[in-house]
Scaffold this motif. Structure first.
Motif, PDB file in Angstrom:
ATOM      1  N   GLN A 416       0.827  -1.298  -0.006  1.00 48.22           N
ATOM      2  CA  GLN A 416       0.052  -0.057  -0.181  1.00 48.22           C
ATOM      3  C   GLN A 416       0.775   1.276   0.061  1.00 48.22           C
ATOM      4  O   GLN A 416       0.547   2.126   0.502  1.00 48.22           O
ATOM      5  N   LYS A 441     -13.091  -3.844  -2.190  1.00 45.73           N
ATOM      6  CA  LYS A 441     -13.169  -3.701  -0.809  1.00 45.73           C
ATOM      7  C   LYS A 441     -12.017  -2.954  -0.156  1.00 45.73           C
ATOM      8  O   LYS A 441     -10.717  -3.101  -1.024  1.00 45.73           O
ATOM      9  N   ALA A 442     -12.376  -2.376   1.093  1.00 42.15           N
ATOM     10  CA  ALA A 442     -11.005  -1.704   1.640  1.00 42.15           C
ATOM     11  C   ALA A 442     -10.006  -2.635   2.170  1.00 42.15           C
ATOM     12  O   ALA A 442      -8.950  -2.432   2.348  1.00 42.15           O
ATOM     13  N   ASP A 443     -10.388  -3.726   2.642  1.00 41.63           N
ATOM     14  CA  ASP A 443      -9.335  -4.990   3.121  1.00 41.63           C
ATOM     15  C   ASP A 443      -9.101  -6.137   2.354  1.00 41.63           C
ATOM     16  O   ASP A 443      -8.394  -6.839   2.885  1.00 41.63           O
ATOM     17  N   SER A 444      -9.472  -6.020   1.076  1.00 44.76           N
ATOM     18  CA  SER A 444      -8.907  -7.137   0.287  1.00 44.76           C
ATOM     19  C   SER A 444      -8.637  -6.893  -1.305  1.00 44.76           C
ATOM     20  O   SER A 444      -9.041  -5.683  -1.815  1.00 44.76           O
ATOM     21  N   ARG A 448      -7.465  -2.798  -1.736  1.00 43.94           N
ATOM     22  CA  ARG A 448      -7.076  -2.566  -0.566  1.00 43.94           C
ATOM     23  C   ARG A 448      -5.602  -1.923  -0.797  1.00 43.94           C
ATOM     24  O   ARG A 448      -5.156  -1.101  -0.268  1.00 43.94           O
ATOM     25  N   ARG A 451      -5.733   1.525  -0.962  1.00 46.32           N
ATOM     26  CA  ARG A 451      -6.341   2.284   0.095  1.00 46.32           C
ATOM     27  C   ARG A 451      -7.596   2.726  -0.218  1.00 46.32           C
ATOM     28  O   ARG A 451      -8.068   3.892   0.128  1.00 46.32           O
ATOM     29  N   ASP A 453     -11.524   3.052   0.052  1.00 51.91           N
ATOM     30  CA  ASP A 453     -12.661   2.862   0.945  1.00 51.91           C
ATOM     31  C   ASP A 453     -13.845   3.335   0.446  1.00 51.91           C
ATOM     32  O   ASP A 453     -14.082   4.326   0.906  1.00 51.91           O
TER      33      ASP A 453
ATOM     34  N   ASP C  47      -3.395 -12.347  -1.619  1.00 48.29           N
ATOM     35  CA  ASP C  47      -4.264 -12.023  -0.572  1.00 48.29           C
ATOM     36  C   ASP C  47      -4.903 -13.106   0.045  1.00 48.29           C
ATOM     37  O   ASP C  47      -5.667 -12.956   0.942  1.00 48.29           O
TER      38      ASP C  47
END
Lengths: 524, 291, 339
Positions: A416, A441-444, A448, A451, A453, C47
């Motif tokens: 990131q 998605k923010a987390d995958s 991600r 970054r 979101d 991931d």
């Protein structure tokens, strides 16, 4: 002096003798020249690159298929039919009774169970095909029937089954070579070395030899259950670039130059011995702009990102590929239901300048654009980057290009650390989730890394993954594309077209967006 | 040594004789003068590149993609419609200074280390020369490849990699020269006069090692131009879109039908290496006629 | 010093050298820290924590650097160069697969340089200052100035694509069945199989890369031979011999060649190592599946074990070749043993 002259004469004769090419042709074998350098293994349970898809599609078969003529339709493969339970959790596959392996033995339900369980327990990268879809268990119902249970309803599962990684291997052969589907297969399975050089499948061809960085040799499966194919064999011949491949084809030393760039293809146009085969891929090249405050850059303002999107000369970018490319509106390629090209950004420098001024940067700003190596549609990353650099300079945005080796680039991207990148995305199977699961998605996924979101996009992606009604799904995908265009985080630059140069006597050659090509119907 | 004698002798002569001597010198050592002239012209072209070239090296013009050489674009254009003539000239602003920097740095670092090793001997000699030996045990291209791959592709890293492979050669050469020079009488004399070791080394020993060093340095400038462009050719050198000869050849590689894209930067490499080799050859004929 | 003792001493001196080589490699590879994971398991699977964790454990990436180095050294002594991140095969296997192609090209280039360079050098030396001498000098100068990656492209375009008089890229005619693998050297394997057509095919593919790669060595060999002849001719007694006619000149050549032999052996020894590394460029241009290409690919994907192993192998070959040259030298010229 005379003796010296005689000496040189002998050498000259020796050299010219050795250049006399003998034309002992290998019969009806198709020679395909291309950059087949990515092969790590040819074990279907372990391979996760691109070239192996071609080889596996030629030497193995999957339960279901998606044919090039209609990408939205799933057709029978080794399974003559399949059914899904009411709750969407249970898939039942019934094998075609005629299906047999190259050895002559029938394809049984136990072979299916063995192949998939082995794939899962090898714990390699391709095991994610099953894991990511909540694969729970597989059970042999009878000789010809298998039942698969999933953790949650996964409408995309049937298209995943068409992925070459889920090919069916002949259990008896693999076990005899040290293969196993046991829990600890990642430690105990010893079949890789054998599967690198041989195949244990039911496909139209048999793998004969793989010489790394040199060639992959396949011969016709005389026992093919649908009847032997026309070609006696296929040899994938490794070249370092498209130019070498084209030279080989032009001189008749090869039949197909695989995946060449537009300028190379242009040279083939003038040659009556050659013809082009153009295939629409689902590969996207995109400009990724992080919307995050983390980088403390103007691009966290959506107006600035939209200004960038309006500053790019898309037609000029496509012209770099010689016109052999298209462009979707968002990270959902054309050809997938719901991808709407009418929403695409277009170049509008006035609007871009106005948006920049509105955001408080009337004179632009400067930042760094990160790229890795490689090329898309034959255009190297550095060339595309230079083009974007020149385009953005026209609205006052000064880009500095930072090119790194691909692994360095991907490492930093994944960490990131990169606010703006040009990168590409290639699908492994044909379902919209191949994109929505990775760019939302923010987390995958890739989102991600940048970054991003955006709750609305993430929510739509979840709905799409769970939706089984194709009509509703398409409507959701349209909304998804719209939301992406609004966010202006991923700007698609190109949807690549694949150009193969064929000798004019090659017939029946078709491009496939996942397996790249299918040799079963080819003749010459 | 021969050089200093000739020069001091000519200085005192009247001007016309000086000119005649120069002409005679040119006739006797044509390769030196042809090489120098080539390099001189090249250096001028490169120095005044922004004035001579009609287009900025990175200016794109997509309507003029891959156009063959013409009056407007002497060397044609590349796939982004950039003027290859301008890019070749500007590419020289990378390759030539880079090669000079590498040779000067390696010469200074390797030279000093080698001189110390040869002059003082003992542990210093052993330590320095073992490191040099080990470095020399790697073929230059392979070591440079490994270094620049790991540090990431950039001009600075390519220069660093080139210095890393070149310095031990100078260390070894100068050490052997110093070993010979140490035994000369005037060094013994200076020592007996109580001069400090370092000053003896710098004032008396080193100046006498110039001849082989100059011959080698001229050759190495060409060698480093090749090395840096080779690294760029395989994508481990200068980052785009900066014009650099090796990466220009690499981009032209897939455009073999548009021959001009790869041909002109390649010719530029050839001409500059050739100039350096000629100079080195000429220097050898002039200063070290034994070979 | 006896010959045996000299050889023994040289061999013992080689050991700290080899140790130094591994140390240098270790130092280089630990200056930079890049996450090699992405190369090991692929971008997409990054991931997937399950896959990532399994890979980290398997490759020992969670252990401290010095521990990785000790393991590395111990493994080298056991003949284990680690496993390539990229091909996932033992690096030693990979290197051995790619070595024959490089050796074949290097040997062929060396033969080309020697077989052509010595006679050309002799003639140029005898007719010192003649038109022939000058043109040979010019050609060898040009040869030493050509960037091989560029010349290779041009030769392929002209001689293969346009004129069709040589074979194209690659080691073997694509439409021909390769001889059964024995040594990995396609020419030798063809001979073993008694397959004349295959031998012809393998030779035809050697021509262009040999000319490109051997060109530089040719220039070196030529220069040394010519210089030796010229020097010999300058000597007083030769001037007398010259007046006696051409037959006498052959005596000179024989004499001069004996003198040129020592520097030639040194040059050829060095050149062979140079050929191994010069192959990096030539192999890339000619799609030659050898060590050079393997190294370039490993460098582009930061495949540590492969770069480390490949560099080590080439350095060891270099050291061994130099050792052989020194020993050969000491046999031919006993003076060096006392030096």
């Amino acid at each position: 002096m005379r003796r010296v002259l005689a000496f040189f004469l002998v050498i000259a004769i020796a050299f010219s003798f050795s250049t006399q090419l003998s034309a002992r042709a290998q019969g009806n074998t198709l020679i395909v020249a291309g950059r087949f350098v990515d092969v790590i293994t040819l074990d279907p349970g372990r391979a996760f690159e691109t070239t192996n898809l071609i080889v596996h599609h030629a030497t193995y078969e999957t339960l279901l298929n998606i044919n090039a003529d209609d990408l939205s339709k799933i057709v029978p493969g080794l399974a003559e039919s399949y059914s899904i339970s009411e709750d969407g959790l249970e898939y039942t596959f019934v094998l075609n009774p005629k299906a047999k392996f190259a050895s002559g033995n029938p394809v049984t339900a136990e072979d299916v169970r063995f192949s998939w369980t082995r794939l899962l327990n090898l714990k390699g990268s391709p095991s994610s095909y099953l894991k990511d879809f909540g694969f729970k268990s597989i059970e042999v119902v009878d000789e010809r029937t298998v039942k698969v249970r999933l953790e949650s309803p996964q409408p995309a599962f049937a298209s995943v089954v068409t992925a070459p990684a889920l090919s069916i291997l002949e259990k008896a052969v693999v076990v005899a070579q040290g293969g196993t589907d046991a829990e600890d297969a990642d430690q105990t399975d010893k079949a890789k070395d054998w599967l690198d050089q041989n195949s244990a499948g039911s496909g139209p061809f048999i793998l004969k030899r793989w010489s790394p960085n040199s060639e992959i040799v396949m011969v016709r499966n005389e026992n093919y259950w649908r009847g032997p194919v026309a070609l006696e064999g296929v040899t994938l011949r490794v070249t370092n670039d498209a130019a070498s491949a084209l030279q080989l084809v032009a001189r008749g030393d090869a039949d197909v130059a695989f995946g060449v760039d537009a300028d190379t293809a242009e040279q083939a146009r003038n040659n009556p011995d050659l013809k082009l085969n153009i295939g629409q891929t689902l590969n996207l090249l995109y400009l990724g702009i992080s919307p995050s405050d983390f980088f403390k850059l103007p691009i966290s303002d959506v107006r600035v990102r939209k200004a960038i999107a309006h500053a790019i000369d898309y037609d000029g970018v496509i012209a770099l590929t010689g016109g052999f490319a298209d462009r979707p509106a968002a990270m959902l390629p054309l050809g997938i239901a719901g991808s709407d090209p009418s929403l695409r950004y277009t170049r509008d420098l006035e609007k871009a300048k106005a948006l920049l001024a509105e955001a408080g940067y009337p004179n632009g700003f400067s930042m760094t654009l990160f790229i890795g190596g490689g090329s898309t549609a034959g255009v190297p990353r550095e060339v595309i980057a230079a083009k974007i650099q020149a385009d953005l300079a026209e609205v006052g945005i000064q880009l500095e290009i930072n090119q790194q080796t691909t692994p360095n680039f991907l490492t930093a991207f994944r960490a990131q650390e990169l606010p703006m990148v040009i990168s590409a995305w290639t699908p492994d199977y044909l379902d919209a989730t191949m994109w929505t699961a990775f760019f939302s998605k923010a987390d995958s996924g890739v989102s991600r890394r940048l970054r991003m979101d955006e709750p609305k996009i993430a929510e739509l992606a979840d709905q799409i993954a769970a939706e089984r009604d194709p009509m509703v799904r398409e409507r959701l995908l349209r909304e998804y594309v719209k939301a992406h265009v609004e966010a202006a985080v991923f700007i698609p630059l190109l949807q690549e077209q694949y150009i193969d140069v064929l000798r004019s006597n090659v017939q029946g050659y078709v491009f496939h967006p996942v397996y790249l090509t299918d040799f079963a119907g080819v003749s010459k | 040594m021969a050089s200093s004698l000739t020069l001091s002798a000519t200085e005192r002569l009247p001007q016309r004789t000086w000119l005649r001597n120069l002409l005679k010198h040119m006739r006797r050592y044509p390769s030196l003068w042809i090489g120098s002239a080539m390099l001189g012209i090249l250096a001028l072209l490169i120095a005044f590149a922004p004035i001579i070239a009609r287009y900025p090296p990175n200016q794109q013009n997509l309507t003029m993609r891959l156009k063959p050489p013409s009056a407007q674009h002497l060397f044609g254009t590349d796939e982004l419609g950039r003027d290859i003539f301008s890019r070749v000239l500007h590419g020289g602003r990378i390759s030539l200074p880079a090669a000079l920097i590498v040779v000067v740095v390696s010469l200074t670092v390797g030279g000093l280390l080698g001189a110390f090793a040869g002059f003082f001997g003992g542990v210093i000699d052993d330590a320095i020369m073992r490191v040099a030996d080990v470095t020399l045990a790697f073929p230059a291209v392979v070591l440079a490849l490994a270094i620049s791959a790991l540090l990431g592709p950039s001009l600075n890293n390519a220069i660093l990699a080139a210095c890393a492979v070149l310095w031990p050669e100078y260390a070894r050469l100068i050490r052997s020269q110093v070993l010979v020079a140490r035994t000369f009488e005037y060094v013994t004399a200076a020592r007996s006069l109580g001069r400090r070791e370092v000053s003896i080394l710098l004032r008396h020993v080193l100046p006498n090692t110039w001849t082989p060093i100059m011959i080698k340095a001229a050759l190495d400038v060409g060698g480093i131009i090749l090395l840096v462009s080779a690294l760029s050719f395989i994508g481990l050198g200068v980052a785009p879109p900066t014009a650099e000869w090796g990466s220009m050849v690499a981009l032209g590689r897939t455009k073999f039908y548009q021959w001009w894209v790869a041909t002109f930067p390649g010719l530029a490499i050839l001409v500059s290496i050739l100039a350096c080799n000629l100079i080195s050859e000429g220097l050898r004929n002039w200063l070290d006629p034994r070979m | 010093m006896s010959l045996v003792r000299y050889i023994a001493r040289r061999l013992i001196l080689t050991i700290p050298m080899l140790f130094g080589i591994t140390l240098v490699l270790f130092l280089i590879y630990n200056i930079v820290q890049v996450d090699p994971l992405v190369m090991i398991i692929g971008e997409r699977a990054m991931d997937n924590p399950h896959v990532v964790e399994a890979a980290i454990r398997k490759w020992g990436l969670d252990r401290p650097v010095w521990e990785q180095y000790i393991t590395y050294l111990v493994n080298i002594l056991r003949g284990d160069l680690g496993t390539s991140f990229l091909t996932r095969r033992p690096v030693l296997d990979d290197l051995l697969t790619h070595l024959p192609a490089t050796v074949e090209l290097a040997v062929s280039s060396l033969l080309f340089a020697v077989v052509l360079g010595i006679p050309l050098g002799i003639v140029a030396g005898i007719y010192f200052g003649s038109l022939f001498d000058r043109s040979v000098w010019l050609i060898s100068l040009l040869n030493g100035s050509l960037p091989p990656f560029w010349t290779g492209l041009i030769f392929l375009f002209v001689f293969y694509y346009s004129l069709g008089i040589t074979a194209g890229p690659g080691r073997f005619p694509p439409r021909m069945e390769r001889p059964p693998m024995v040594t990995g050297l396609l020419t030798v394997d063809s001979l073993i199989a008694g397959d004349v057509a295959a031998l012809n095919g393998a030779l035809s593919h050697l021509v262009l890369p040999t000319v490109i790669l051997g060109g530089f060595t040719l220039a070196l060999v030529l220069r040394v031979t010519r210089a030796a002849i010229v020097e010999e001719m300058r000597r007083e007694y030769i001037r007398t011999a010259r007046s006696k006619g051409l037959a006498e000149r052959l005596v000179v050549v024989r004499h001069a060649l004996r003198n040129a032999l020592l520097p030639l052996i040194t040059i050829i020894g060095l050149a062979f190592a140079g050929l191994l590394s010069g192959a990096v460029m030539t192999e890339t241009v000619f799609d030659w599946a050898g060590l050079g290409q393997y190294l370039v690919r490993a460098a582009a994907s930061l495949d540590y074990p492969a770069i480390q192993g490949g560099t080590l192998l080439i350095a060891v070959i270099y050291v061994v070749v130099n050792l052989c040259v020194d020993i050969l030298y000491s046999i031919l010229d006993p003076r060096v043993r006392h030096g």
